[in-house]
Design an enzyme around this catalytic site. Sequence first.
Site, PDB file in Angstrom:
ATOM      1  N   SER A   1       0.867  -1.172   0.000  1.00  0.00           N
ATOM      2  CA  SER A   1       0.000   0.000   0.000  1.00  0.00           C
ATOM      3  C   SER A   1       0.902   1.221   0.000  1.00  0.00           C
ATOM      4  O   SER A   1       2.092   1.131   0.356  1.00  0.00           O
ATOM      5  CB  SER A   1      -0.876   0.001   1.268  1.00  0.00           C
ATOM      6  OG  SER A   1      -1.463   1.270   1.508  1.00  0.00           O
ATOM      7  N   TYR A  20      -2.465  -0.848  10.383  1.00  0.00           N
ATOM      8  CA  TYR A  20      -2.403  -1.028   8.935  1.00  0.00           C
ATOM      9  C   TYR A  20      -1.077  -0.524   8.381  1.00  0.00           C
ATOM     10  O   TYR A  20      -0.426  -1.205   7.582  1.00  0.00           O
ATOM     11  CB  TYR A  20      -3.571  -0.284   8.285  1.00  0.00           C
ATOM     12  CG  TYR A  20      -3.692  -0.520   6.796  1.00  0.00           C
ATOM     13  CD1 TYR A  20      -4.213  -1.713   6.312  1.00  0.00           C
ATOM     14  CD2 TYR A  20      -3.288   0.445   5.875  1.00  0.00           C
ATOM     15  CE1 TYR A  20      -4.331  -1.945   4.949  1.00  0.00           C
ATOM     16  CE2 TYR A  20      -3.404   0.228   4.513  1.00  0.00           C
ATOM     17  CZ  TYR A  20      -3.926  -0.972   4.056  1.00  0.00           C
ATOM     18  OH  TYR A  20      -4.026  -1.194   2.703  1.00  0.00           O
TER      19      TYR A  20
END
Length: 252
Positions: A144, A157
């Site tokens: 990501s 995350y």
Amino acid sequence: MTAADRPPVALVTGGGGDIGRAIALRLARMSAAVAIIDRDEAAATATARLIENAGGHAIAIPADVSSALDTAAFVETVEAQLGPIGIFANNAGIEGVVAPLHEYPDDTFDKLLQVNVKGVFLGLKHVLGRMRQRGAGAIINTASTSAIRGRAGLAGYVASKHAVLGLTRTAALEVTGTKIRVNAVLPGPVESRMIRELEGQARDSTVELRRNGDAARGQPQDVADVVAFLASDEAAHVNGAAWVVDGGMTVA
């Protein structure tokens, strides 16, 4: 049918989600036989049916990527049913919650590390071992843009995606000199259940999910197209790379 005549075999974890489904469909259009892994059996089966309905070949296997036993079993099943895995989209992941770090739930942080980090590690371990025996293959880990920047409210995350990039670079170094390549794709915000869930949580939180730049939100297909390139022979000299897919958001 000889080994040379068989279609390439692609394994996609998290293949029942928005990005995973797009990746599976895109790899199927490259004539790959695709194995879809997901905790949600119905979602994995739905992806497989889309591929089959389009004239491709796919199987769906329900499994937990954070389980060493499940991972060993589904890798064995895929190779027994379809043949040697040549493309591995190591994509499964979860988003966690939106909360300031000092309030971030311990159990959520642990779960993110189990799925997003250990899951990627186990996939690499079990697939890479087989690829090394054959001396060829392409692995694409889904990280990501959170792997290269911080994001307030997303401690778990962000930490997990930084780890995915680290695992990618480590594996890439270990396969240098072979015909195996390990790369990462780094999506920015993509229209998906995950981003809608995070934005919904942010509306009820004191944390604002800010983004850089003014680029439009991406689509799952944008990520899938980059994965397809990294899986192809056209990326034969690409190893250990972090391919950002965010329309320029992280440039600003």
